[in-house]
Design an enzyme around this catalytic site. Structure first.
Site, PDB file in Angstrom:
ATOM      1  CG  ASN A  57       7.952  44.662  -5.979  1.00 17.75           C
ATOM      2  OD1 ASN A  57       9.079  45.057  -6.234  1.00 17.75           O
ATOM      3  ND2 ASN A  57       7.617  44.201  -4.785  1.00 17.75           N
ATOM      4  NE  ARG A 409      20.305  43.328 -10.200  1.00 20.36           N
ATOM      5  CZ  ARG A 409      19.582  43.406 -11.317  1.00 20.36           C
ATOM      6  NH1 ARG A 409      19.687  44.474 -12.070  1.00 20.36           N
ATOM      7  NH2 ARG A 409      18.771  42.432 -11.668  1.00 20.36           N
ATOM      8  NE  ARG A 439      14.427  40.911 -17.195  1.00 22.85           N
ATOM      9  CZ  ARG A 439      14.202  39.679 -16.746  1.00 22.85           C
ATOM     10  NH1 ARG A 439      13.946  39.477 -15.474  1.00 22.85           N
ATOM     11  NH2 ARG A 439      14.258  38.649 -17.570  1.00 22.85           N
ATOM     12  CG  HIS A 469      22.896  35.837 -10.231  1.00 26.17           C
ATOM     13  ND1 HIS A 469      22.532  35.143  -9.084  1.00 26.17           N
ATOM     14  CD2 HIS A 469      22.270  37.041 -10.163  1.00 26.17           C
ATOM     15  CE1 HIS A 469      21.711  35.888  -8.368  1.00 26.17           C
ATOM     16  NE2 HIS A 469      21.538  37.032  -8.985  1.00 26.17           N
ATOM     17  CE1 TYR A 502      17.471  45.334  -2.008  1.00 28.59           C
ATOM     18  CE2 TYR A 502      18.819  43.891  -3.376  1.00 28.59           C
ATOM     19  CZ  TYR A 502      17.848  44.862  -3.253  1.00 28.59           C
ATOM     20  OH  TYR A 502      17.241  45.338  -4.381  1.00 28.59           O
ATOM     21  NE  ARG A 598      12.478  38.590  -1.611  1.00 26.73           N
ATOM     22  CZ  ARG A 598      13.530  38.736  -2.399  1.00 26.73           C
ATOM     23  NH1 ARG A 598      14.725  38.868  -1.879  1.00 26.73           N
ATOM     24  NH2 ARG A 598      13.398  38.708  -3.717  1.00 26.73           N
TER      25      ARG A 598
END
Length: 733
Positions: A57, A409, A439, A469, A502, A598
């Site tokens: 991260n 993605r 990205r 997105h 996820y 989150r």
């Protein structure tokens, strides 16, 4: 106590005191990730994973966020953030916050995790621990496997300072010429892209009995360091140390000037590894001032950009040890369950694939969707046996005429890509928007785009100035004499790998109005349509922000009328000032607001007279909380939405996002129960304080421990069917 509209007008909710800083809030999120690596309740190898995630991260944070701030400082940008900070002020606060965190991470690894790894048979040895036979083995390994790929690069008037790749691990070496006593600098890349970083020793050379060992070995950089004399023959090795650099990787693409967006992005990707300016230098604390000065001068950085590390660099590589055969030191394995309403479909599909025999009265996914909307919750319910099944059956179904899809993605061996190619080969109309500007996935997406185009799929690369997105699929099917449209709208990427890591939700529906809306959306994405209104969908950058604000304001009006009003919203980040101001006003009107955020949250809860009715929690656990769910009580006539958008300016203004209402009463109830379970968490939940810090929840008194993610696993295991429909539960669509 509620406030009147007059009192709202007397307050300036744009003042800096009402906002938390975006970057510092993100650091608080990463601090919560780091805590999981320190928490003794977390299994040992999972603790290594969280330490690695913390490091990974930070890499992205420096490559994108810190680099942007540095560019703003260089450009003398004076605009303040909503919380009143300058770019330089933010950089100083970031450094002040980060240094003790990084020190803590490395101390915890050396003092806690490394000794515990030794106790369970994982021995990462230092060269000082090795016996003669082990050193001899590694010397031979160096000559045969490592030495041929190394290239030492000297720095002197005849050799310019070498170009070094982003995130590369290197050895800085100071050598002395014995003939003239001159000290020189050289760099040796540690080739972790070619060789494993952790070099195992054969079991017959272990000091520990084989029964007590699982893995024994050393670091690649230590093997190279012990054999530097082979690289610098005739020179005296004065010192060496390991270092690692991070470059700016947030490249701008001049979309409006590019003749071909794919080619433009390919050209920019090639620059990312070597041409971005350096934003961080990590170096072993033992490095001399000579080596530090050489690197700082060569990389053109200041002391504020240097992070001295006591111990291993790049701890994200420690995730290698998750592959060791020690299941008792990991989270118990989880196999996603089949969504109950799709079990008959899966049974038929399996029988067909295994022996080619069709069962009596076969049922396909389209028949299930026609019975009523279907909500899926990953990773508790199988992504493969729901969303992938929907797309793969569409690819092979002779009644399907067209498939349209957005891909932000996807995974490296994506079954979805294969299904889309197969659909095109089956003469269906297939159109896919592949977002090339996702990205760090640009290169992968370019490869997929080329494969899809070669197979005859209509591929578009996104819109100028906007990232696409949204997570949407539209399937057009001919059924008897009519055309019916089926849709999937979700919160997560079409990625079978991340769907296991996820948490996301999605809806499968044949609601005609949703189908019409997605048809209009794809015409906008692939053609020249300028669609500005939609029947049911909330679409950014067109209608999402105003609709969210109107929903919040409606709760405010109801509260002022003495009616029941509540907002519960789950998302990844809350940054947008306009939405924050609307939430503050709702709080002052008496609306009870529960926010499950989150990561970044720039709203300050618990401010007297402003946000007393707002509570914020963050859940950090085994799975990355990724679902976005928005609930508005509306005086018991609730509305609930799911979709791809966080409440950030980039999502609302610079991305194509889709948020859909969920209208079937049973699915609304299921989503509300999900939100209640999240809110009840007292194991992985952290409460945001008004000063921006977080306090972890713990069970109070005799309360049982409630871990939301474990509760969802238990419910899935029990096969509770939240989606069972009765005659009065179907969507109005």
């Amino acid at each position: 106590m509620s406030k009147t509209e007059k009192e709202f007008g007397e307050m300036n909710l744009k003042e800096a005191q009402y906002y938390l800083n975006r970057e510092l809030s993100w650091l608080e999120f990463n601090k919560r990730v780091l805590y999981e690596s320190e928490d003794p309740r977390t299994p040992l190898l999972e603790r290594l994973k969280f330490s690695g995630i913390f490091s990974s991260n930070l890499d992205e944070f420096f490559m994108v966020r810190v680099s942007t701030l540095k560019e703003q400082v260089e450009a003398k940008v004076s605009q303040l953030t909503p919380d009143g900070r300058t770019p330089q002020g933010q950089l100083e606060e970031i450094e002040k916050t980060l240094r003790p965190l990084i020190t803590k991470q490395h101390e915890d690894f050396e003092q806690e995790l490394r000794p515990q790894l030794n106790q369970v048979g994982i021995h990462l040895l230092s060269y000082t621990d090795l016996k003669e036979q082990q050193i001899e083995y590694l010397g031979n390994y160096f000559k045969q496997q490592i030495f041929p790929v190394l290239t030492p690069l000297a720095v002197d008037p005849g050799h310019p300072f070498p170009k070094m790749a982003n995130l590369s691990l290197n050895l800085a070496v100071a050598v002395v010429n014995p003939h003239n006593g001159q000290e020189n600098f050289a760099r040796v890349k540690v080739p972790t892209d070619l060789l494993p970083r952790f070099i195992p020793l054969p079991s017959h050379l272990w000091e520990q009995p084989q029964s007590e060992g699982v893995w024994v070995g050393v670091l690649l950089e230590e093997v190279i360091a012990d054999n530097l004399s082979s690289l610098f023959a005739g020179m005296k090795i004065k010192e060496f140390c390991v270092f690692r650099l991070t470059r700016d990787a947030d490249f701008p693409v001049q979309e409006d000037e590019a003749d071909d967006l794919l080619i433009a992005i390919q050209q920019e990707i090639s620059k990312r590894h070597f041409q971005g300016f350096t934003v961080r230098l990590e170096i072993q604390k033992s490095a001399s001032s000579f080596i530090k000065e050489m690197l700082m001068r060569g990389l053109n950085i200041g002391r504020d950009d240097v992070y001295e590390i006591a111990g291993l660099l790049n701890l994200k590589d420690l995730m290698f040890f998750l592959s060791t055969p020690l299941p008792e030191l990991k989270d118990p394995p989880w196999i996603p369950v089949l969504p109950p309403r799709l079990r008959q479909v899966h049974k038929y599909q399996t029988a067909l694939e295994n022996n080619g025999m069709e069962l009596a009265q076969p049922e396909d996914v389209f028949a299930v969707i026609r019975q009523g909307d279907l909500l899926v919750h990953h990773p508790y319910e199988s992504f493969r046996d729901s969303v992938e099944l929907f797309i793969t059956q569409a690819a092979d179904d002779p009644q399907v005429l067209a498939i349209k899809m957005t891909l932000y993605r996807t995974s490296g061996d994506s079954p979805i890509i294969k299904a889309l190619i197969r659909a095109a080969q089956n003469r269906k109309q297939v159109a896919v928007l592949v977002e090339l500007k996702a990205r760090f996935d640009e290169e992968s997406n370019i490869n997929w785009a080329k494969q899809l185009e070669e197979a005859g799929v209509h591929v578009v690369y996104g819109l100028v100035g906007l990232k696409t997105h949204t997570k949407t699929v539209l399937v057009v099917r001919k059924e008897e004499q009519e055309i019916r449209r089926y849709v999937h709208i979700g919160t997560g990427n079409y990625n079978s790998k991340t769907a296991k890591l996820y948490t996301d939700v999605g809806i499968l529906s044949c609601c005609e109005e949703l189908g019409e809306d997605l048809t209009d959306l794809f015409n906008y994405l692939t053609g020249f349509s300028q669609q500005q209104s939609y029947r049911k969908l909330l679409v950014a950058p067109v209608s999402l922000r105003p609709r969210l604000i109107s929903l919040i304001e409606r709760e405010s009006e109801l509260a002022q009328q003495g009616k029941s009003a509540q907002i519960t919203a789950k998302m990844n980040s809350l940054v947008d000032p306009q939405l924050i101001q609307a939430l503050y006003q709702a709080s002052m009107a008496g609306v009870k607001i529960q926010l499950i955020v989150r990561g970044i949250c720039c709203l300050r809860p618990g401010l007297e007279g402003v946000s007393e009715n707002i509570e914020v929690i963050s859940i950090i656990g085994r799975y990355l909380e990724h679902s976005r769910i928005f609930y508005f009580h509306n005086d018991r006539d609730s509305e609930i939405f799911i979709g791809s958008a966080d409440w950030m300016p980039r999502n609302l203004d610079r991305r194509v996002e889709v948020v859909t209402p969920v209208e079937a009463p049973n699915l609304k109830q299921q989503l509300k129960e999900m939100l209640d379970i999240f809110w009840s968490d007292n194991r992985q939940a952290w409460e945001l304080q008004s000063d921006g810090s977080y306090h972890q929840r713990h069970p109070q008194n005799e309360d049982p421990e409630r871990n939301a993610q474990l509760i969802f696993m238990e419910k899935a295991t029990q096969s509770i069917d939240f989606s069972r429909l009765t005659s009065n539960q179907k969507s109005e669509c």
